[in-house]
Design a protein around this motif. Structure first.
Motif, PDB file in Angstrom:
ATOM      1  N   PRO A  73      53.431  31.499  43.864  1.00  0.00           N
ATOM      2  CA  PRO A  73      52.689  30.605  44.429  1.00  0.00           C
ATOM      3  C   PRO A  73      51.850  31.356  45.956  1.00  0.00           C
ATOM      4  N   ALA A  74      50.751  30.984  46.421  1.00  0.00           N
ATOM      5  CA  ALA A  74      50.133  31.298  47.618  1.00  0.00           C
ATOM      6  C   ALA A  74      49.364  30.029  48.230  1.00  0.00           C
ATOM      7  N   CYS A  75      49.670  29.669  49.353  1.00  0.00           N
ATOM      8  CA  CYS A  75      49.134  28.385  50.024  1.00  0.00           C
ATOM      9  C   CYS A  75      47.963  28.714  50.938  1.00  0.00           C
ATOM     10  N   GLU A  76      47.480  27.545  51.242  1.00  0.00           N
ATOM     11  CA  GLU A  76      46.404  27.769  52.369  1.00  0.00           C
ATOM     12  C   GLU A  76      46.716  28.546  53.672  1.00  0.00           C
ATOM     13  N   GLY A  77      45.871  29.483  54.002  1.00  0.00           N
ATOM     14  CA  GLY A  77      46.002  30.329  55.080  1.00  0.00           C
ATOM     15  C   GLY A  77      46.866  31.468  54.891  1.00  0.00           C
ATOM     16  N   GLN A  78      47.546  31.543  53.814  1.00  0.00           N
ATOM     17  CA  GLN A  78      47.966  32.589  53.536  1.00  0.00           C
ATOM     18  C   GLN A  78      47.208  33.833  53.096  1.00  0.00           C
ATOM     19  N   MET A  79      47.617  35.127  53.283  1.00  0.00           N
ATOM     20  CA  MET A  79      46.780  36.273  52.963  1.00  0.00           C
ATOM     21  C   MET A  79      47.345  36.875  51.450  1.00  0.00           C
ATOM     22  N   VAL A  80      46.598  37.092  50.881  1.00  0.00           N
ATOM     23  CA  VAL A  80      47.038  37.930  49.496  1.00  0.00           C
ATOM     24  C   VAL A  80      46.102  39.109  49.195  1.00  0.00           C
ATOM     25  N   GLU A  81      46.851  40.276  48.889  1.00  0.00           N
ATOM     26  CA  GLU A  81      46.295  41.519  48.395  1.00  0.00           C
ATOM     27  C   GLU A  81      46.078  41.751  47.051  1.00  0.00           C
ATOM     28  N   ILE A  82      45.140  42.310  46.573  1.00  0.00           N
ATOM     29  CA  ILE A  82      44.950  42.125  45.152  1.00  0.00           C
ATOM     30  C   ILE A  82      44.561  44.193  44.828  1.00  0.00           C
ATOM     31  N   PHE A  83      45.632  44.709  44.196  1.00  0.00           N
ATOM     32  CA  PHE A  83      45.550  46.102  43.971  1.00  0.00           C
ATOM     33  C   PHE A  83      44.994  46.473  42.578  1.00  0.00           C
ATOM     34  N   ALA A  84      44.207  47.031  42.317  1.00  0.00           N
ATOM     35  CA  ALA A  84      43.571  47.636  41.164  1.00  0.00           C
ATOM     36  C   ALA A  84      43.796  49.127  41.110  1.00  0.00           C
ATOM     37  N   VAL A  85      44.186  49.765  39.884  1.00  0.00           N
ATOM     38  CA  VAL A  85      44.426  50.960  39.685  1.00  0.00           C
ATOM     39  C   VAL A  85      43.708  51.348  38.326  1.00  0.00           C
ATOM     40  N   ILE A  86      42.919  52.339  38.011  1.00  0.00           N
ATOM     41  CA  ILE A  86      42.602  52.753  36.625  1.00  0.00           C
ATOM     42  C   ILE A  86      43.749  53.356  36.009  1.00  0.00           C
ATOM     43  N   ILE A  87      43.881  52.977  34.693  1.00  0.00           N
ATOM     44  CA  ILE A  87      45.048  53.507  33.921  1.00  0.00           C
ATOM     45  C   ILE A  87      44.565  54.110  32.577  1.00  0.00           C
ATOM     46  N   SER A  88      43.338  53.515  32.138  1.00  0.00           N
ATOM     47  CA  SER A  88      42.790  54.280  31.114  1.00  0.00           C
ATOM     48  C   SER A  88      41.245  54.212  31.153  1.00  0.00           C
ATOM     49  N   LEU A  89      40.665  55.367  30.535  1.00  0.00           N
ATOM     50  CA  LEU A  89      39.328  55.465  30.655  1.00  0.00           C
ATOM     51  C   LEU A  89      38.558  56.159  29.362  1.00  0.00           C
ATOM     52  N   THR A  90      37.450  55.583  28.847  1.00  0.00           N
ATOM     53  CA  THR A  90      36.797  56.229  27.836  1.00  0.00           C
ATOM     54  C   THR A  90      35.335  56.257  28.346  1.00  0.00           C
ATOM     55  N   HIS A  91      34.494  56.840  27.616  1.00  0.00           N
ATOM     56  CA  HIS A  91      32.868  57.076  27.737  1.00  0.00           C
ATOM     57  C   HIS A  91      32.422  55.664  28.004  1.00  0.00           C
ATOM     58  N   LYS A  92      32.838  54.646  27.739  1.00  0.00           N
ATOM     59  CA  LYS A  92      32.278  53.211  27.952  1.00  0.00           C
ATOM     60  C   LYS A  92      33.223  52.024  28.262  1.00  0.00           C
ATOM     61  N   SER A  93      34.598  52.477  28.624  1.00  0.00           N
ATOM     62  CA  SER A  93      35.467  51.221  29.207  1.00  0.00           C
ATOM     63  C   SER A  93      36.304  51.773  30.129  1.00  0.00           C
ATOM     64  N   VAL A  94      36.448  50.889  31.127  1.00  0.00           N
ATOM     65  CA  VAL A  94      37.522  51.258  32.347  1.00  0.00           C
ATOM     66  C   VAL A  94      38.674  50.185  32.164  1.00  0.00           C
ATOM     67  N   ILE A  95      40.001  50.535  31.985  1.00  0.00           N
ATOM     68  CA  ILE A  95      41.043  49.716  31.958  1.00  0.00           C
ATOM     69  C   ILE A  95      41.747  49.813  33.213  1.00  0.00           C
ATOM     70  N   SER A  96      42.146  48.752  33.943  1.00  0.00           N
ATOM     71  CA  SER A  96      42.853  48.915  35.076  1.00  0.00           C
ATOM     72  C   SER A  96      43.827  47.961  35.007  1.00  0.00           C
ATOM     73  N   ARG A  97      45.042  48.347  35.758  1.00  0.00           N
ATOM     74  CA  ARG A  97      46.209  47.417  35.895  1.00  0.00           C
ATOM     75  C   ARG A  97      45.907  46.677  37.435  1.00  0.00           C
ATOM     76  N   VAL A  98      46.341  45.458  37.601  1.00  0.00           N
ATOM     77  CA  VAL A  98      45.996  44.800  38.740  1.00  0.00           C
ATOM     78  C   VAL A  98      47.253  43.934  39.091  1.00  0.00           C
TER      79      VAL A  98
END
Length: 131
Positions: A73-98
């Motif tokens: 959980p996270a409650c009101e007023g708490q800060m949350v960080e969302i980290f995304a990193v590219i793990i796969s690429l093709t000519h028409k798709s990008v897949i990220s782990r988050v």
């Protein structure tokens, strides 16, 4: 897509949990905590940051799928960080782990798939659904 996008590129967004992010159905609050729906939105937003600098004028990203595990959980007023990193690429798709963290605690993890398509192709697909 413009050149330069690579596996391993990362982006991070930070949010503060607010009551509009609570778990609710039909307007009724179920838990006064960061909802899975809000987490999915923020995971997609963080992953989108990775493609924005590389989209050509005639291109746009469109969601292709998301996997998510809401771990804590996270409650009101708490800060949350969302980290995304590219793990796969093709000519028409990008897949990220988050990963989603409240402080040092992992509260969510998953994968976001984005397809990169010409805007006119997206418009045609949308128009065909109106028939």
């Amino acid at each position: 897509m413009k050149s330069g996008i690579t596996i391993g590129q990362s982006a991070v967004i930070q949010i503060e949990v607010t009551p509009d992010m609570y778990a609710k159905f039909e307007g009724k609050v179920v838990h006064k905590a960061y909802s899975t729906v809000s987490m999915v939105y923020h995971m997609e937003w963080a992953a989108r940051q990775l493609i924005l600098p590389f989209l050509e004028e005639e291109e746009e990203g469109i969601g292709g799928g998301i996997e998510v595990k809401h771990l804590g959980p996270a409650c009101e007023g708490q800060m949350v960080e969302i980290f995304a990193v590219i793990i796969s690429l093709t000519h028409k798709s990008v897949i990220s782990r988050v990963d989603v963290k409240r402080g040092s605690e992992l509260i969510g993890t998953g994968k976001v798939i984005q397809f990169i398509l010409p805007k006119n192709v997206i418009d045609e697909k949308l128009a065909s659904t109106k028939m």
